[in-house]
Design an enzyme around this catalytic site. Structure first.
Site, PDB file in Angstrom:
ATOM      1  N   LYS A 189     -13.044  12.218  82.863  1.00 11.88           N
ATOM      2  CA  LYS A 189     -11.859  13.090  82.930  1.00 11.88           C
ATOM      3  C   LYS A 189     -12.151  14.443  82.293  1.00 11.88           C
ATOM      4  O   LYS A 189     -11.838  15.487  82.879  1.00 11.88           O
ATOM      5  CB  LYS A 189     -10.693  12.387  82.223  1.00 11.88           C
ATOM      6  CG  LYS A 189      -9.383  13.124  82.253  1.00 11.88           C
ATOM      7  CD  LYS A 189      -8.219  12.162  82.173  1.00 11.88           C
ATOM      8  CE  LYS A 189      -7.975  11.596  80.797  1.00 11.88           C
ATOM      9  NZ  LYS A 189      -7.403  12.583  79.840  1.00 11.88           N
ATOM     10  N   SER A 190     -12.759  14.441  81.112  1.00  8.20           N
ATOM     11  CA  SER A 190     -13.015  15.705  80.411  1.00  8.20           C
ATOM     12  C   SER A 190     -13.939  16.607  81.239  1.00  8.20           C
ATOM     13  O   SER A 190     -13.714  17.821  81.349  1.00  8.20           O
ATOM     14  CB  SER A 190     -13.684  15.433  79.063  1.00  8.20           C
ATOM     15  OG  SER A 190     -12.807  14.750  78.214  1.00  8.20           O
TER      16      SER A 190
ATOM     17  N   ARG B  24     -13.106  20.336  83.273  1.00  7.40           N
ATOM     18  CA  ARG B  24     -13.909  21.536  82.982  1.00  7.40           C
ATOM     19  C   ARG B  24     -14.643  22.027  84.223  1.00  7.40           C
ATOM     20  O   ARG B  24     -14.856  23.238  84.385  1.00  7.40           O
ATOM     21  CB  ARG B  24     -14.892  21.226  81.846  1.00  7.40           C
ATOM     22  CG  ARG B  24     -14.187  21.101  80.481  1.00  7.40           C
ATOM     23  CD  ARG B  24     -15.006  20.287  79.515  1.00  7.40           C
ATOM     24  NE  ARG B  24     -14.511  20.292  78.143  1.00  7.40           N
ATOM     25  CZ  ARG B  24     -13.520  19.508  77.690  1.00  7.40           C
ATOM     26  NH1 ARG B  24     -12.899  18.672  78.495  1.00  7.40           N
ATOM     27  NH2 ARG B  24     -13.154  19.579  76.411  1.00  7.40           N
TER      28      ARG B  24
ATOM     29  N   ARG C 291       4.160  17.209  72.810  1.00 10.17           N
ATOM     30  CA  ARG C 291       2.860  17.319  72.129  1.00 10.17           C
ATOM     31  C   ARG C 291       2.671  18.682  71.449  1.00 10.17           C
ATOM     32  O   ARG C 291       3.114  19.712  71.962  1.00 10.17           O
ATOM     33  CB  ARG C 291       1.746  17.003  73.123  1.00 10.17           C
ATOM     34  CG  ARG C 291       1.911  15.546  73.550  1.00 10.17           C
ATOM     35  CD  ARG C 291       0.812  15.033  74.371  1.00 10.17           C
ATOM     36  NE  ARG C 291      -0.440  14.971  73.630  1.00 10.17           N
ATOM     37  CZ  ARG C 291      -1.586  14.659  74.202  1.00 10.17           C
ATOM     38  NH1 ARG C 291      -1.633  14.411  75.500  1.00 10.17           N
ATOM     39  NH2 ARG C 291      -2.682  14.595  73.485  1.00 10.17           N
TER      40      ARG C 291
ATOM     41  N   SER D 249     -10.888  18.851  66.955  1.00  7.58           N
ATOM     42  CA  SER D 249     -10.306  18.728  68.294  1.00  7.58           C
ATOM     43  C   SER D 249     -11.130  19.497  69.310  1.00  7.58           C
ATOM     44  O   SER D 249     -11.273  20.717  69.230  1.00  7.58           O
ATOM     45  CB  SER D 249      -8.869  19.271  68.294  1.00  7.58           C
ATOM     46  OG  SER D 249      -8.440  19.486  69.619  1.00  7.58           O
TER      47      SER D 249
ATOM     48  N   GLN E  30     -10.231  19.845  72.318  1.00  4.71           N
ATOM     49  CA  GLN E  30      -9.313  20.634  73.146  1.00  4.71           C
ATOM     50  C   GLN E  30      -9.088  22.009  72.534  1.00  4.71           C
ATOM     51  O   GLN E  30      -9.085  23.020  73.245  1.00  4.71           O
ATOM     52  CB  GLN E  30      -7.979  19.900  73.298  1.00  4.71           C
ATOM     53  CG  GLN E  30      -8.110  18.646  74.164  1.00  4.71           C
ATOM     54  CD  GLN E  30      -6.803  17.930  74.376  1.00  4.71           C
ATOM     55  OE1 GLN E  30      -5.794  18.237  73.731  1.00  4.71           O
ATOM     56  NE2 GLN E  30      -6.808  16.957  75.265  1.00  4.71           N
TER      57      GLN E  30
ATOM     58  N   ASP F  56     -10.315   8.477  71.927  1.00  2.22           N
ATOM     59  CA  ASP F  56      -9.490   7.927  73.011  1.00  2.22           C
ATOM     60  C   ASP F  56      -9.615   6.409  73.137  1.00  2.22           C
ATOM     61  O   ASP F  56      -8.916   5.803  73.952  1.00  2.22           O
ATOM     62  CB  ASP F  56      -9.880   8.574  74.345  1.00  2.22           C
ATOM     63  CG  ASP F  56      -9.438  10.026  74.408  1.00  2.22           C
ATOM     64  OD1 ASP F  56      -8.536  10.416  73.639  1.00  2.22           O
ATOM     65  OD2 ASP F  56      -9.992  10.774  75.238  1.00  2.22           O
TER      66      ASP F  56
ATOM     67  N   LYS G 227      -1.109  11.616  70.461  1.00  2.51           N
ATOM     68  CA  LYS G 227      -1.723  11.492  71.789  1.00  2.51           C
ATOM     69  C   LYS G 227      -0.611  11.270  72.830  1.00  2.51           C
ATOM     70  O   LYS G 227       0.535  11.598  72.573  1.00  2.51           O
ATOM     71  CB  LYS G 227      -2.758  10.364  71.776  1.00  2.51           C
ATOM     72  CG  LYS G 227      -3.969  10.670  70.891  1.00  2.51           C
ATOM     73  CD  LYS G 227      -4.778  11.839  71.457  1.00  2.51           C
ATOM     74  CE  LYS G 227      -5.953  12.203  70.589  1.00  2.51           C
ATOM     75  NZ  LYS G 227      -6.602  13.448  71.039  1.00  2.51           N
TER      76      LYS G 227
ATOM     77  N   ARG H  22      -3.629   4.434  78.390  1.00  2.00           N
ATOM     78  CA  ARG H  22      -4.636   3.646  77.666  1.00  2.00           C
ATOM     79  C   ARG H  22      -4.026   2.433  76.956  1.00  2.00           C
ATOM     80  O   ARG H  22      -4.694   1.444  76.717  1.00  2.00           O
ATOM     81  CB  ARG H  22      -5.407   4.533  76.694  1.00  2.00           C
ATOM     82  CG  ARG H  22      -6.170   5.669  77.412  1.00  2.00           C
ATOM     83  CD  ARG H  22      -7.274   6.254  76.583  1.00  2.00           C
ATOM     84  NE  ARG H  22      -7.645   7.585  77.052  1.00  2.00           N
ATOM     85  CZ  ARG H  22      -8.442   7.838  78.086  1.00  2.00           C
ATOM     86  NH1 ARG H  22      -8.975   6.851  78.783  1.00  2.00           N
ATOM     87  NH2 ARG H  22      -8.724   9.086  78.434  1.00  2.00           N
TER      88      ARG H  22
END
Ligand code: S3P
Length: 437
Positions: A22-23, A27, A123, A168, A170, A316, A343, A388
């Site tokens: 996913k990451s 990107r 968030r 982080s 992110q 995660d 999260k 998750r």
């Protein structure tokens, strides 16, 4: 409303390829869109989160073909080629999309609004808007510092030197993307290593970055050159099957072509410390990311104190690691993981509630959990729309004495759209029900 019913399932077996990382998929779209030339992506994750990222770049005038069986072609428009979108950008459940895009869009010549679903709307965004404001960005959040976000593009931003208050990836990635549009040098210093896919991919796109210890810097105003990206299978998705095969009796699973970037393998290190038998086979480098086939065999686990330095490297994977701890002999203690509370759900509270509902002694603490391994019973678990959590409790069926009902599972599609089929194929007695919410 989708719910899962999982009946006790004796074994897990097979050779499986879980969907793309996913990451890396997020990107690939972002950097491909602002590169010059045509970027080809193979193995793209066709999940709701990454499709949300893809759609916003289409809305900003980037021609993107696919995804078709994981293939995506992105006709990059260059750093200055994005167009103002006609409507607010909707990012669904995806924290990675909104945080990275906030950095990428802060230095454009136009204004945008971004919003998301109920979970994303809770968030924290100040962790990105505060350093971006230091760079000169103009961004509005709600009073609570949450989405929707209104960004009025500022040109140029100014480079900053920023020690991250939280570990982080992110936030680091957000600031590096903003740094592409900033005058001078942008440096980010991490308190502990976090996933480095942005740094690796920027290098792949021919953009020069300087890394020294925990600091990464880049200069604004360069160019990205299109490339071909082969996205490995997501270790965070593979983790459900890794723990599943570990806790089940007489089981063995081979997970193919999985990314084993050392900034992601905390889950493997933690499981090995607990006694898991996990081996990497056929290790190779694919386009700047390390990849392996992962062989997992049943093992008897024991409780541990999870080393704090592994927390950001497994951030995660705690929902499924808590299931492993519930099946381990003795006590497992997690500390230093307060980030889990912000999260997709509050993963400390939601997992503790779920574990207690299936008969496990799990005590939440402000920054972690204390779990005493025991016998999993049946019960009803609320996933709070967190993908998750839903997938973690599915794997609990491999050690439960009775049926587990898991509510609110639609968001499994955000990261692992074929989870139900793969879990069934590997031996989980899983049934999915749909009802009107
Ligand atoms: C991600 C970073 C992590 C992780 C998220 C994906 C990324 O968040 O939890 O699922 O792709 O950069 P933080 O960096 O905020 O911990």
């Amino acid at each position: 409303m989708i719910s899962f019913t999982v009946h006790p399932s004796p074994q897990l077996h097979g050779t499986l390829r879980v969907p793309g990382d996913k990451s890396i998929s997020h990107r690939a779209i972002m950097l491909g869109a602002i590169a010059e030339g045509t970027t080809q992506v193979h193995g793209f994750l066709e999940g709701e989160d990454t499709l949300a990222t893809l759609a916003v770049f289409q809305a900003m005038g980037v021609a993107i073909e696919g995804p078709r069986q994981g293939q995506v072609t992105i006709h990059g428009v260059g750093l200055q080629g994005l167009k103002p979108p006609a409507a607010p950008l909707y990012l669904g459940n995806s924290g990675t999309s909104i945080r990275l895009l906030t950095g990428l869009l802060a230095g454009q010549s136009f204004a945008v609004e971004m919003h998301g679903d109920a979970s994303l709307s809770r968030r924290p965004m100040r962790r990105v808007t505060a350093p971006l404001a230091q760079m000169g960005a103009c961004i509005q959040t709600t009073e609570a510092g949450t989405p929707p976000l209104k960004i009025i593009g500022t040109q140029p931003l100014m480079g900053i030197h920023y020690p991250l208050p939280v570990a982080s990836a992110q936030v680091k990635s957000c600031l590096l993307l903003a740094g592409l549009y900033a005058k001078g040098t942008t440096c980010v210093v991490e308190p502990a290593p976090t996933r480095d896919h942005t740094e690796r991919m920027l290098t792949g796109f021919g953009y020069s970055i300087q890394q020294e210890g925990q600091q990464v810097c880049l200069q604004g105003g360069g160019k990205l050159r299109a490339m071909t990206i082969d996205v490995p299978a997501d270790l965070s998705s593979a983790a459900f099957f890794i723990v599943g095969a570990t806790i089940a009796n007489n089981s063995q699973v081979l997970l193919q072509h999985v990314g084993i970037n050392p900034t992601r393998t905390g889950v493997i290190d933690i499981l090995r410390l607990m006694g898991a038998k996990i081996t990497f086979q056929n290790q190779r480098d694919i386009g700047g990311e390390p990849v392996a086939d992962i062989l997992v065999q049943s093992s008897s686990l024991h409780g541990i104190e999870i080393p704090r330095e592994l927390v950001p490297l497994a951030i995660d994977e705690f929902p499924i690691l808590f299931i492993a701890a519930a099946c381990a002999k003795g006590k497992t203690v997690l500390t230093g993981a307060e980030e889990l509370r912000v999260k997709e759900s509050d993963r400390i509270q939601v997992m503790a509630d779920g574990l207690q509902a299936v008969g496990i002694d799990a005590q939440p603490t402000p920054d972690g959990m204390i779990i005493h391994g025991g016998q999993l019973a049946g019960g009803t678990v609320k996933s709070h729309g967190d993908h998750r959590i839903a997938m973690a409790f599915t794997m609990a069926a491999l050690r439960a004495t009775d049926t587990i009902m898991i509510e609110d599972c639609a968001n499994v599609a955000t990261s692992f759209p074929n989870f139900v089929q793969l879990a069934q194929q590997a031996g989980i007695n899983l049934y999915q029900q749909e009802s009107k919410a």
